[in-house]
Design a protein around this motif. Structure first.
Motif, short mmCIF file in Angstrom:
data_model
loop_
_atom_site.label_atom_id
_atom_site.label_comp_id
_atom_site.label_asym_id
_atom_site.label_seq_id
_atom_site.Cartn_x
_atom_site.Cartn_y
_atom_site.Cartn_z
N PHE A 147 0.82 -1.21 0.00
CA PHE A 147 0.00 0.00 0.00
C PHE A 147 0.85 1.25 0.00
CE2 PHE A 147 -4.22 -1.31 -0.25
CZ PHE A 147 -4.32 -2.54 0.35
N LEU A 148 1.97 1.19 0.69
CA LEU A 148 2.83 2.35 0.70
C LEU A 148 3.36 2.62 -0.70
CD1 LEU A 148 3.87 4.35 2.75
CD2 LEU A 148 5.93 2.97 2.99
N ALA A 149 3.85 1.61 -1.37
CA ALA A 149 4.38 1.79 -2.72
C ALA A 149 3.28 2.21 -3.69
CB ALA A 149 5.03 0.48 -3.20
N PHE A 150 2.11 1.60 -3.53
CA PHE A 150 0.97 1.89 -4.38
C PHE A 150 0.56 3.36 -4.26
CE2 PHE A 150 -2.68 0.92 -6.79
CZ PHE A 150 -3.80 1.47 -6.19
N SER A 151 0.68 3.89 -3.04
CA SER A 151 0.19 5.24 -2.82
C SER A 151 1.20 6.30 -3.23
CB SER A 151 -0.13 5.42 -1.34
OG SER A 151 1.07 5.47 -0.61
N MET A 152 2.44 5.89 -3.48
CA MET A 152 3.48 6.88 -3.75
C MET A 152 3.15 7.77 -4.94
SD MET A 152 6.03 6.90 -1.67
CE MET A 152 7.54 7.35 -2.47
N LYS A 153 2.49 7.19 -5.95
CA LYS A 153 2.20 7.99 -7.14
C LYS A 153 0.96 8.86 -6.95
CE LYS A 153 2.22 4.50 -10.10
NZ LYS A 153 2.17 3.83 -11.42
N ARG A 154 0.26 8.62 -5.87
CA ARG A 154 -1.01 9.32 -5.73
C ARG A 154 -0.99 10.44 -4.71
NH1 ARG A 154 -1.48 4.53 -7.54
NH2 ARG A 154 -3.21 3.89 -8.83
N ILE A 155 0.17 10.64 -4.10
CA ILE A 155 0.26 11.74 -3.15
C ILE A 155 1.15 12.83 -3.74
CG2 ILE A 155 -0.15 10.38 -1.10
CD1 ILE A 155 2.77 10.06 -0.74
N SER A 156 1.15 13.98 -3.10
CA SER A 156 1.90 15.09 -3.66
C SER A 156 3.39 14.75 -3.69
CB SER A 156 1.68 16.34 -2.81
OG SER A 156 2.49 16.29 -1.65
N PRO A 157 4.11 15.25 -4.71
CA PRO A 157 5.53 14.89 -4.87
C PRO A 157 6.37 15.20 -3.65
CG PRO A 157 4.74 16.04 -6.80
CD PRO A 157 3.63 16.11 -5.80
N LYS A 158 6.06 16.32 -2.99
CA LYS A 158 6.85 16.68 -1.80
C LYS A 158 6.70 15.63 -0.73
CE LYS A 158 7.41 21.64 -1.30
NZ LYS A 158 6.42 22.64 -1.02
N LEU A 159 5.45 15.26 -0.47
CA LEU A 159 5.18 14.26 0.55
C LEU A 159 5.83 12.93 0.15
CD1 LEU A 159 3.80 13.65 3.19
CD2 LEU A 159 1.75 13.03 1.93
N ALA A 160 5.73 12.65 -1.15
CA ALA A 160 6.29 11.38 -1.62
C ALA A 160 7.79 11.33 -1.35
CB ALA A 160 6.01 11.22 -3.11
#
Lengths: 586, 340, 334
Positions: A371-384
């Protein structure tokens, strides 16, 4: 009440479901990371500032940085890590390529052979090398050569054997994504196979190669086990920590070196991120996977090369297994089963605890990491960026330091965290977070295989998120998820340095039993117990593998790949047309 | 894990609890003992102790001296042990550990000679171990080397590259060995000896028992290690001879003490009393090189090594507290002396 | 050089993908392979490119037998449906790739790339990466890449299908114009009959792995040989023999010999005339398409489509007469 209002509510709940999915995908793993990694590490950092007399200051840091032994150790560590990384990347790429793209034979055997270093306690590897290449080892006995295995070269070999499987894991995830169409385009333009390799395969795998390099570098620089057994007089930073903490009970100094070891990790992360900036996006939904084929000119030398590497890994382990059946190596080479009668108190019980702990660690790990990897593309780049940094940091912390940090954090009587101390569950958590980075990097590399247009699919299907995850994302990521699961499982079964601090008089794990046997002088029994661990792991993995196959759906990607290999290009293109659920383009 | 409904919380919690099921909760009548004694020793001792203390359940966590020390210090905020048993005095004397102990004058402890117990009663030592060489007779034969008898012998250039000893920075055994040399021969002569030996030393290992293991596997001719491992190796059938260096025989006492944070002091005290009993002394005789309990039979090992009955003749009084305090400097100097 | 294919045959595990394909591509011809999805046109294109083997028949370019020659050495150019531009290379590097492989020196390579970029009217995009370009731009770069190596045969695999309508119309013109100027024989695969009609010198209409008809656009439109071609290329009204016998008996005279079901009668919607003063057919539906009006009628139980220019004043539901002029309509194989 019309369908319009119903539509609006439906749309709203889809949006809500979507946001909830992304948020919890990030939040829960992050919370875990904070409680079970950042917080304990923070306490260690605190210790590093604590001086011998109990006050706080940076005297420890000054001491460490000005001590001449440390400077030498830093130099040694760097040389060793860089060399190991160089070797592992070349060898690892060769093997990963051979497994994913070539037509060599014996792939299954090769996979197994190269997993052996992962599922064997570190003692096995070190012992194996000594038995084979030591001053009184088999090679010396048979050939009379005087090999000096202690020191840089022996340590290099041992570290390569240990880190190689981890590099292969990540690079394989990168090579798994392939699009035959690029190769066809290059082929038509006249490019030879070698040119295609240089121009398409390598750049495509760049992200994976960089991540693998990062892992190998940090895993080597924090390794203590191999250095202790086979390092001889080649002093490295990790052994310095051991000296300080275990030899002189100097927590402050040890903590300093532990924190300082995070520096190369941070630098390596930075380099890796910058280098992968220029990375283009992942594959498209209509990517046709490259089918493996046999090209004699490439595959025969490649096959010989990778199988040699595999054989080395196998021989080292087999030597130890054989030694477990020997009465008294190397003086009384008679066969016996006596070593399997473990005379240690507790006997084989810790083996079952290890199994429980490892399954817990692997299940928890795979869920959180996916889930962490999956969500990486869906959150803001800074947060990522921040999440990425936190997620790969654990690999820079030596096991010894991690173990101590857990004691500091969880051996408390006054708050809820203290409940976990002394339990096997805490050991499971510790093992998971110890290998968090490798798991995370592998997952992220694999997630790039998921086509970007799935975003649209997700929002189109709102309430069917779960179905989409199961039917669309998981088939792409299935092999990656499985490999991460097994990786965490295997490492959890045999990791030692962190868990020494978490076992209690009632709860112990198999790796500790091996250590205790070895320290008590029962080396052959240690070898026997290690063999039992390896067999247990292989059996457990075989069982889990069959369960997975039972559950995998018929429409899984594996089958599609198999179908495509028949040359049914037609099906590929037809499949693409069939996938027009709700694409907006024609 | 996506939507945290109540149902999921319950399931998760139950799962966690099941995981915690293999957990350690100490109840009355139970004590937790942290020890650095050897595995089979402990098994034997406990078997005997059980007969005298049938109502107490004794749970032992055994780690090597160094690991154990680190563990005890790490847990200082919330000690998990009731008793520390058989732990190197040099380490016990460290401020960070001794501050966790509660002085307890165990039955019989007053009868121990003064150097075998702390003045305020925070620890006492019933047993001890000695440093010893493990010499591989096969390797000696094949390389035509003479049998060494002392540290001084090890400076003989014929042994070049065939000797290993523990690194005093990471191993208590290594430290006790050089401490013995320095305290016994004096600063100047002691450091010179260490320097001269360094020329022959193939490597300094990180653990105390490793040199012996290397010697018995035939990797090197001589490993300066512990008496226990040496005896064990002989017993197991390796071509090893145990040699206690005739010049400076390093030794370490194994101390025991009551942990101030113990939740079951009554039973803990009973156990500590037992460790000084004659009964215990009898079973110590099977394993230990040094037994301090007055009136106890000398150990088989000591006799075999030719040590007299009254050990205080041979074992000069090592000031362990001094040893502990001076450690950082001694190690610094050692680093400098052996730097290549 | 002429490409000629004789009796080409291809199966996939028993499924016949191509059956007795015979075709030729002349020296500067623009040929379209036209057909619905699954008809085998892409398979045929890939076989010609050398990416796929075939099971029977012969294929040659000029006098060279192509079976002997690997895809890499055929010297063709191929533009993929998805462009397949190398994502890690700039536009310049992509277009110059074939030249790099041929070891053309850097300077000359640079010049040729520049000329090509001008040809495709994108001279300013040399240093962009594919993901920074629009679909249409990627398309042109893909074409430039294929042309860079001066191929002796250009193959296009549904190059316009991923573009939006207006860009598609532009590109049709540009590709055709480029091809005529350079004089490279070209084969284009498409399922869009309008594309084929506007661009091709010769259309090869395919269905289920077989060639239905080969001819110029005009021939295929005005003289379809089969019902499929009549229906697929443009819109046709298809009438069964029985219906024609009953309602258009005059046309029976031109019917070829054969069984009842062997032939149908096809008339283009624009060939039919509507007389509003008489009746005979009921207007079901009227669609206004701007330049045309399309009227669907029920004529003697059959749905018929008529196309008229202008804005007819008929009303839905009213009854009008449908007139079939004498020289219109054809019998086609069913």
């Amino acid at each position: 009440m019309s369908s319009a209002t119903a539509q609006a509510t439906l749309k709203k709940s889809r949006l809500l479901g979507d946001t909830l999915l992304v948020t919890s995908s990030v939040v829960f793993p992050l919370i875990g990371l904070c409680i079970f990694f950042c917080y304990p590490l923070f306490l260690v950092a605190g210790k590093s500032l604590q001086l011998a007399d109990g006050t706080y200051g940076i005297a420890n840091y000054i001491n460490v940085l000005t001590s001449p032994g440390i400077v030498k150790a830093v130099g040694n560590s760097m040389i060793l890590s860089v060399s190991t990384t160089a070797f592992c990347l070349v060898l690892g790429f060769a093997v990963a390529f051979a497994l994913q793209r070539s037509g060599i034979g014996g792939k299954r055997y090769l996979r197994g052979a190269l997993s052996l270093p992962l599922l064997a306690p570190s003692l096995v590897q070190a012992l194996g090398l000594l038995f084979l290449l030591g001053r009184n080892g088999l090679v010396h006995k048979w050939t009379g050569w005087d090999i000096e295995i202690y020191g840089f070269w022996g340590l290099l070999i041992a570290n390569i054997l240990y880190a190689l499987p981890q590099a292969i894991l990540i690079i394989e995830a990168a090579l798994r994504q392939s699009d035959a169409r690029y190769y066809e385009a290059a082929e038509i333009l006249g490019a030879s196979k070698w040119r295609q390799f240089l121009d398409i395969t390598l750049p495509n795998a760049k992200f994976g190669i960089l991540s693998a390099g990062f892992v190998v570098f940090t895993v080597t620089i924090t390794d203590f086990g191999n250095a202790a057994v086979i390092g001889g007089n080649f002093k490295v930073l990790a052994t310095e920590i051991y000296s300080q903490v275990v030899g002189q009970m100097n927590f402050g100094m040890g903590a300093v070196i532990g924190i300082l070891l995070l520096l190369p990790t941070l630098i390596a992360v930075y380099i890796e991120r910058v280098a992968s900036q220029k990375q283009f996006g992942g594959s498209s939904e209509s990517a046709i996977p490259v089918s493996t084929g046999f090209y004699a000119k490439r595959d025969v030398p490649l096959g010989i090369f990778v199988h040699t590497i595999g054989s080395i890994a196998v021989i080292v382990v087999i030597t130890v297994i054989m030694a477990s059946f020997i009465k008294l190596w190397p003086y009384r080479m008679t066969f016996t089963l006596a070593n399997y009668n473990i005379t240690l108190s507790g006997g084989y019980a810790p083996l079952w605890t290890s199994l429980l702990v490892s399954v817990e660690a692997a299940v928890l790990g795979v869920i959180f990491l996916f889930f962490l990897a999956f969500s990486m593309k869906r959150i803001s780049p800074k947060l990522a960026k921040i999440v990425y940094l936190l997620a790969v940091l654990p690999v820079g912390v030596p096991g010894l330091v991690l173990g101590i940090s857990y004691v500091l954090a969880f051996n408390v009587s006054d708050n809820m965290l203290g409940v976990l101390y002394g339990s096997s569950f805490l050991i499971a958590l510790c093992n998971f977070y110890h290998y968090h980075s490798q798991g995370f990097l592998t997952m992220v590399t694999g997630v790039r295989a998921v086509p970007p247009s799935l975003e649209e699919t997700v929002s189109c299907f709102g309430g069917g998120n779960f179905r989409i995850l199961r039917d669309a994302v998981l088939p792409f990521m299935g092999p990656t998820i499985i490999s991460v699961f097994f990786f965490i499982f295997m490492r959890s079964m045999v990791t030692l340095s962190a868990v020494i601090f978490l076992i209690s008089s009632k709860v112990s794990v198999a790796a500790v039993s091996v250590m205790r046997l070895d320290e008590a002088g029962f080396t052959s029994q240690a070898a026997a117990f290690s063999t039992c661990i390896m067999i247990t792991v292989i059996l457990a993995m075989g069982l889990m593998n069959s369960l997975i196959h039972l559950y995998s759906k018929s429409g899984s990607r594996k089958e599609e790949i198999k179908n495509n290999q028949d040359g049914s290009q037609k099906r590929g293109f037809a499949r693409m047309i069939d996938r027009n659920y709700c694409w907006t383009s024609t | 894990m996506k939507s945290f409904s109540i149902k999921n919380v319950r399931i998760f919690a139950t799962g966690a609890l099941l995981g915690l099921a293999v957990c350690s909760q100490v109840q009355a009548g139970e004590i937790t003992v942290y020890s650095a004694l050897e595995e089979d020793e402990i098994a034997d001792y406990l078997a005997v102790a059980k007969k005298s203390l049938p109502d107490i359940e004794i749970n032992v966590l055994r780690l090597s001296t160094g690991d154990l020390g680190a563990r005890i210090i790490a847990e200082s905020a919330n000690p998990q042990a009731d008793v520390i048993w058989g732990f190197a005095v040099t380490n016990m004397a460290d401020k960070k550990i001794i501050s966790q102990l509660e002085p307890y004058k165990a039955a019989n402890s007053e009868s121990l000679p003064a150097q075998y117990r702390a003045e305020d009663g925070s620890w006492f030592a019933a047993t001890g171990y000695m440093g010893a060489f493990c010499v591989n007779t096969e390797v000696l034969k094949s390389k035509n080397l003479p049998m060494p008898q002392s540290w001084a012998d090890l400076t003989n250039p014929v042994y070049k590259g065939e000797v290993v000893m523990p690194n005093p920075a990471s191993s208590g055994t290594g430290y006790l060995q050089i401490a013995a040399i320095i305290q016994g021969a004096g600063e100047e002569a002691g450091w010179k000896l260490i320097d001269d030996m360094d020329g022959n030393m193939a490597q300094y290992t990180s653990s105390g028992s490793k040199p012996c293991k290397m010697a018995r596997a035939g990797e090197y001719a001589i490993g300066a290690s512990l008496s226990f491992v040496a005896m064990k190796s002989v017993e197991m059938g390796y071509p090893i001879s145990m040699v206690i260096p005739s010049d400076w025989a390093g030794y370490e006492l194994e101390a025991s003490g009551l942990v101030a944070g113990s939740k079951n002091k009554e039973d803990a005290k009973k156990f500590l009393d037992w460790t000084l009993s004659q009964e215990a002394a009898e079973v110590y005789a099977k394993y230990k090189a040094i037994i301090t309990i007055p009136g106890s039979k000398p150990s088989e090992m000591a006799t075999a090594a030719g040590l007299p009955e009254n050990l205080s003749e041979v074992l000069y009084p090592v000031d362990f507290a001094k040893s502990a305090m001076e450690r950082p400097e001694i190690l610094k100097k050692w680093s400098a002396t052996t730097a290549k | 050089m002429k490409l000629s294919i004789e009796n080409l045959y291809k199966t996939f595990s028993g499924f016949v993908a191509l059956d007795r394909i015979n075709m030729e591509v002349g020296e500067t011809e623009f040929v379209c392979l036209l057909g619905p999805s699954g008809c085998g046109k892409t398979t045929l294109l890939r076989i010609i490119a050398g990416l796929l083997d075939f099971d029977g028949g012969a294929m040659s370019l000029g006098d060279r037998d192509l079976v002997e020659i690997a895809a890499r050495d055929r010297g063709f150019g191929l533009v993929f449906q998805s462009y397949s531009l190398f994502p890690n290379m700039t536009v310049k590097e992509n277009v110059g790739y074939g030249l790099k492989v041929q070891k053309v020196d850097k300077k000359e390579r640079g010049e040729r790339v520049e000329k090509l970029l001008e040809l495709i009217k994108l001279p300013d995009l040399t240093d962009r990466y594919p993901h920074q370009l629009s679909g249409g731009q990627q398309q042109r770069v893909a074409i430039a890449r294929a042309l860079a190596v001066e191929p002796c045969l250009l193959l296009l695999d549904e190059p316009l299908s991923a573009l939006d309508a207006r860009v598609r119309a532009e590109m049709r013109y540009e590709i055709r114009e480029m091809q005529q100027r350079l004089g490279i024989p070209t084969i284009m695969v498409t399922h869009d009959q309008e594309e084929a009609l506007t661009m091709a010198d010769k259309i090869i209409c395919m269905k289920d792995g077989r060639i239905e008809q080969i001819g110029t656009p005009r021939e295929l439109y005005a003289e379809p040989a089969t019902r499929f071609v009549a229906d697929f290329v443009g819109v046709s009204n298809i009438f069964s023999t029985a219906w024609v016998r009953e309602n258009l008996p005059k046309k029976m005279g031109s019917r070829p010999e054969g069984r009842e079901n062997s032939f149908d009668f096809a008339i283009r919607p624009e060939q039919l005339v509507i007389d509003g003063r008489k009746d005979g057919a009921d207007i079901k539906n009227m669609q206004f398409l701007g330049n045309l009006s399309r009227i669907t009628l029920n004529w003697h139980g059959q749905d018929v489509v008529v196309e008229l220019q202008g804005y007819p004043q008929f009303k839905v539901g009213s009854s009008v007469a449908v007139i079939v002029p004498d020289d219109c309509g054809r019998w086609v194989k069913a």
